[in-house]
Design a protein around this motif. Sequence first.
Motif, PDB file in Angstrom:
ATOM      1  N   ALA A   7       0.854  -1.190   0.000  1.00  0.00           N
ATOM      2  CA  ALA A   7       0.000   0.000   0.000  1.00  0.00           C
ATOM      3  C   ALA A   7       0.884   1.232   0.000  1.00  0.00           C
ATOM      4  CB  ALA A   7      -0.901   0.013   1.233  1.00  0.00           C
ATOM      5  N   CYS A   8       0.439   2.262  -0.700  1.00  0.00           N
ATOM      6  CA  CYS A   8       1.218   3.494  -0.684  1.00  0.00           C
ATOM      7  C   CYS A   8       0.331   4.711  -0.894  1.00  0.00           C
ATOM      8  CB  CYS A   8       2.347   3.468  -1.714  1.00  0.00           C
ATOM      9  SG  CYS A   8       1.820   3.463  -3.415  1.00  0.00           S
ATOM     10  N   ARG A   9       0.848   5.829  -0.390  1.00  0.00           N
ATOM     11  CA  ARG A   9       0.244   7.138  -0.614  1.00  0.00           C
ATOM     12  C   ARG A   9       1.112   7.811  -1.665  1.00  0.00           C
ATOM     13  NH1 ARG A   9       0.929  12.197   1.614  1.00  0.00           N
ATOM     14  NH2 ARG A   9       2.531  11.456   3.052  1.00  0.00           N
ATOM     15  N   PHE A  10       0.455   8.424  -2.654  1.00  0.00           N
ATOM     16  CA  PHE A  10       1.190   8.999  -3.775  1.00  0.00           C
ATOM     17  C   PHE A  10       0.626  10.355  -4.166  1.00  0.00           C
ATOM     18  CE2 PHE A  10      -2.322   6.692  -5.677  1.00  0.00           C
ATOM     19  CZ  PHE A  10      -2.799   7.571  -6.638  1.00  0.00           C
ATOM     20  N   THR A  11       1.406  11.101  -4.950  1.00  0.00           N
ATOM     21  CA  THR A  11       0.933  12.318  -5.597  1.00  0.00           C
ATOM     22  C   THR A  11       1.436  12.317  -7.035  1.00  0.00           C
ATOM     23  OG1 THR A  11       1.024  13.575  -3.528  1.00  0.00           O
ATOM     24  CG2 THR A  11       0.880  14.849  -5.563  1.00  0.00           C
ATOM     25  N   LEU A  12       0.522  12.552  -7.956  1.00  0.00           N
ATOM     26  CA  LEU A  12       0.862  12.748  -9.360  1.00  0.00           C
ATOM     27  C   LEU A  12       0.810  14.254  -9.614  1.00  0.00           C
ATOM     28  CD1 LEU A  12       1.283  11.395 -12.207  1.00  0.00           C
ATOM     29  CD2 LEU A  12      -1.164  11.764 -12.519  1.00  0.00           C
ATOM     30  N   THR A  13       1.890  14.811 -10.127  1.00  0.00           N
ATOM     31  CA  THR A  13       1.922  16.245 -10.431  1.00  0.00           C
ATOM     32  C   THR A  13       2.218  16.423 -11.913  1.00  0.00           C
ATOM     33  OG1 THR A  13       4.260  16.346  -9.821  1.00  0.00           O
ATOM     34  CG2 THR A  13       2.657  16.972  -8.126  1.00  0.00           C
ATOM     35  N   GLY A  14       1.757  17.533 -12.452  1.00  0.00           N
ATOM     36  CA  GLY A  14       2.017  17.819 -13.856  1.00  0.00           C
ATOM     37  C   GLY A  14       1.287  19.065 -14.296  1.00  0.00           C
ATOM     38  N   ARG A  15       1.407  19.345 -15.578  1.00  0.00           N
ATOM     39  CA  ARG A  15       0.718  20.498 -16.157  1.00  0.00           C
ATOM     40  C   ARG A  15      -0.292  19.986 -17.176  1.00  0.00           C
ATOM     41  NH1 ARG A  15       4.529  24.368 -18.822  1.00  0.00           N
ATOM     42  NH2 ARG A  15       4.014  23.196 -20.681  1.00  0.00           N
ATOM     43  N   HIS A  16      -1.477  20.540 -17.141  1.00  0.00           N
ATOM     44  CA  HIS A  16      -2.581  20.127 -18.007  1.00  0.00           C
ATOM     45  C   HIS A  16      -2.347  20.677 -19.418  1.00  0.00           C
ATOM     46  CE1 HIS A  16      -7.109  20.503 -19.040  1.00  0.00           C
ATOM     47  NE2 HIS A  16      -6.662  19.300 -19.369  1.00  0.00           N
ATOM     48  N   ASP A  17      -1.647  19.891 -20.252  1.00  0.00           N
ATOM     49  CA  ASP A  17      -1.270  20.328 -21.592  1.00  0.00           C
ATOM     50  C   ASP A  17      -2.011  19.608 -22.703  1.00  0.00           C
ATOM     51  OD1 ASP A  17       0.518  22.277 -20.761  1.00  0.00           O
ATOM     52  OD2 ASP A  17       2.215  20.886 -20.704  1.00  0.00           O
ATOM     53  N   GLY A  18      -2.990  18.776 -22.357  1.00  0.00           N
ATOM     54  CA  GLY A  18      -3.783  18.073 -23.361  1.00  0.00           C
ATOM     55  C   GLY A  18      -5.174  17.824 -22.810  1.00  0.00           C
ATOM     56  N   PRO A  19      -6.111  17.422 -23.663  1.00  0.00           N
ATOM     57  CA  PRO A  19      -7.479  17.182 -23.187  1.00  0.00           C
ATOM     58  C   PRO A  19      -7.515  16.127 -22.073  1.00  0.00           C
ATOM     59  CG  PRO A  19      -7.342  17.001 -25.584  1.00  0.00           C
ATOM     60  CD  PRO A  19      -5.941  17.126 -25.076  1.00  0.00           C
ATOM     61  N   PHE A  20      -8.372  16.373 -21.079  1.00  0.00           N
ATOM     62  CA  PHE A  20      -8.543  15.431 -19.970  1.00  0.00           C
ATOM     63  C   PHE A  20     -10.014  15.397 -19.593  1.00  0.00           C
ATOM     64  CE2 PHE A  20      -8.473  14.468 -15.327  1.00  0.00           C
ATOM     65  CZ  PHE A  20      -7.987  13.177 -15.426  1.00  0.00           C
ATOM     66  N   LEU A  21     -10.621  14.229 -19.697  1.00  0.00           N
ATOM     67  CA  LEU A  21     -12.035  14.033 -19.375  1.00  0.00           C
ATOM     68  C   LEU A  21     -12.906  15.081 -20.071  1.00  0.00           C
ATOM     69  CD1 LEU A  21     -11.745  13.153 -15.578  1.00  0.00           C
ATOM     70  CD2 LEU A  21     -12.010  11.579 -17.512  1.00  0.00           C
ATOM     71  N   GLY A  22     -12.576  15.357 -21.329  1.00  0.00           N
ATOM     72  CA  GLY A  22     -13.347  16.307 -22.115  1.00  0.00           C
ATOM     73  C   GLY A  22     -12.990  17.762 -21.907  1.00  0.00           C
ATOM     74  N   VAL A  23     -12.013  18.043 -21.056  1.00  0.00           N
ATOM     75  CA  VAL A  23     -11.606  19.424 -20.776  1.00  0.00           C
ATOM     76  C   VAL A  23     -10.363  19.743 -21.606  1.00  0.00           C
ATOM     77  CG1 VAL A  23     -10.888  21.062 -18.989  1.00  0.00           C
ATOM     78  CG2 VAL A  23     -12.506  19.227 -18.433  1.00  0.00           C
ATOM     79  N   PRO A  24     -10.447  20.780 -22.473  1.00  0.00           N
ATOM     80  CA  PRO A  24      -9.256  21.142 -23.264  1.00  0.00           C
ATOM     81  C   PRO A  24      -8.101  21.570 -22.358  1.00  0.00           C
ATOM     82  CG  PRO A  24     -11.218  22.351 -24.005  1.00  0.00           C
ATOM     83  CD  PRO A  24     -11.589  21.634 -22.743  1.00  0.00           C
ATOM     84  N   ALA A  25      -6.905  21.499 -22.903  1.00  0.00           N
ATOM     85  CA  ALA A  25      -5.696  21.890 -22.159  1.00  0.00           C
ATOM     86  C   ALA A  25      -5.830  23.305 -21.600  1.00  0.00           C
ATOM     87  CB  ALA A  25      -4.477  21.800 -23.063  1.00  0.00           C
ATOM     88  N   THR A  26      -5.393  23.471 -20.357  1.00  0.00           N
ATOM     89  CA  THR A  26      -5.446  24.784 -19.691  1.00  0.00           C
ATOM     90  C   THR A  26      -4.060  25.325 -19.366  1.00  0.00           C
ATOM     91  OG1 THR A  26      -5.557  23.810 -17.488  1.00  0.00           O
ATOM     92  CG2 THR A  26      -7.666  24.230 -18.608  1.00  0.00           C
ATOM     93  N   ALA A  82     -12.636  22.845 -14.548  1.00  0.00           N
ATOM     94  CA  ALA A  82     -13.789  22.151 -15.134  1.00  0.00           C
ATOM     95  C   ALA A  82     -15.024  22.240 -14.250  1.00  0.00           C
ATOM     96  CB  ALA A  82     -13.439  20.694 -15.413  1.00  0.00           C
ATOM     97  N   VAL A  83     -14.812  22.305 -12.947  1.00  0.00           N
ATOM     98  CA  VAL A  83     -15.909  22.446 -11.990  1.00  0.00           C
ATOM     99  C   VAL A  83     -15.491  23.482 -10.953  1.00  0.00           C
ATOM    100  CG1 VAL A  83     -16.776  20.072 -12.291  1.00  0.00           C
ATOM    101  CG2 VAL A  83     -15.110  20.547 -10.516  1.00  0.00           C
ATOM    102  N   PRO A  84     -16.472  24.176 -10.376  1.00  0.00           N
ATOM    103  CA  PRO A  84     -16.111  25.172  -9.348  1.00  0.00           C
ATOM    104  C   PRO A  84     -15.669  24.478  -8.057  1.00  0.00           C
ATOM    105  CG  PRO A  84     -18.490  25.026  -9.574  1.00  0.00           C
ATOM    106  CD  PRO A  84     -17.903  24.144 -10.641  1.00  0.00           C
ATOM    107  N   PRO A  85     -14.860  25.163  -7.280  1.00  0.00           N
ATOM    108  CA  PRO A  85     -14.467  24.584  -5.982  1.00  0.00           C
ATOM    109  C   PRO A  85     -15.679  24.471  -5.069  1.00  0.00           C
ATOM    110  CG  PRO A  85     -13.505  26.780  -6.268  1.00  0.00           C
ATOM    111  CD  PRO A  85     -14.238  26.452  -7.525  1.00  0.00           C
ATOM    112  N   PRO A  86     -15.661  23.515  -4.155  1.00  0.00           N
ATOM    113  CA  PRO A  86     -16.770  23.394  -3.203  1.00  0.00           C
ATOM    114  C   PRO A  86     -16.938  24.687  -2.410  1.00  0.00           C
ATOM    115  CG  PRO A  86     -15.308  21.494  -3.050  1.00  0.00           C
ATOM    116  CD  PRO A  86     -14.643  22.498  -3.945  1.00  0.00           C
ATOM    117  N   ALA A  87     -18.167  25.009  -2.144  1.00  0.00           N
ATOM    118  CA  ALA A  87     -18.454  26.256  -1.397  1.00  0.00           C
ATOM    119  C   ALA A  87     -18.205  26.064   0.084  1.00  0.00           C
ATOM    120  CB  ALA A  87     -19.889  26.687  -1.628  1.00  0.00           C
TER     121      ALA A  87
END
Length: 145
Positions: free
Chosen positions: A84-103, A140-145
């Motif tokens: 078991a492990c705890r992880f973090t994936l980091t990167g820059r959104h440079d291509g479409p993801f789940l229907g969201v164009p690169a930002t 893609a979605v607003p932050p929780p209020a």
Amino acid sequence: MTTPVPTQPSTRNASALEQAVGRWNAGDLDGYLELYDPAVRLHGYTPDAMDRAEVARFYAAIFAAFPSCALTLHETFSDGDRLACRFTLTGRHDGPFLGVPATGRDVALPGITVLHFRDGRCIERWSCADMLGVLVQIGAVPPPA
């Protein structure tokens, strides 16, 4: 003459995971996928478990959306053939993801995963990651209020 000490499953599995993460961080998706047994079942990212071909397509989409992404393991625990492990994936959104164009926005995706190994390869994996958080980070979605 000394007899080699056999590698314990937990040590072998941790080494296999570390090697896979190194390949991921080098941009070597095929090398990363060597971690997975051909019969792997991956749970948590889709409603049904993914087989190896689906796992490959899923991670190819991650690489396409976040081409310079890096994976960091923070804590790893093992018990026999499970890790078991705890992880973090980091990167820059440079291509479409789940229907969201690169930002061009930087993202951090934290998660926890449990891997079940057989003969040094992952045969089943359960993951939980903050995909909603990534959608907020890319606007893609607003932050929780």
